[in-house]
Scaffold this motif. Sequence first.
Motif: not given
Length: 113
Positions: A45, A48-49, A52-54, A59
């Motif tokens: 979780r 994933n959060t 989110q904004d990539r 990354h």
Amino acid sequence: MTGYTPDEKLRLQQLRELRRRWLKDQELSPREPVLPPQRMWPLERFWNTFLQDRAPWKHMIYKMYRRSIFAFTHVLIPAWIIHYYVKYHVAGDIILETGEVIPPMKEFPDQHH
């Protein structure tokens, strides 16, 4: 007497209606299937959060985390297991101060001291 009695006709009609209703009930609505909410582990979780904004730097951090998990589980842990096995099961008993190797006992050649 040929044919059905009025009671039998009524029963057959009711059965046909029940079959039609049952078949209609088997059709899925656009909202179906209703799946239970997907359960995630807390760390999953978090990632994933976090991603989110990539953002590229996020990354890079995630890739480094995945590589470190891989290195830990596929390199370090097997190395520790191999080291333990060689130290305690392959080589004889070694006295640390002098470096002397004690051979296995004559009564139990497969066991160490």
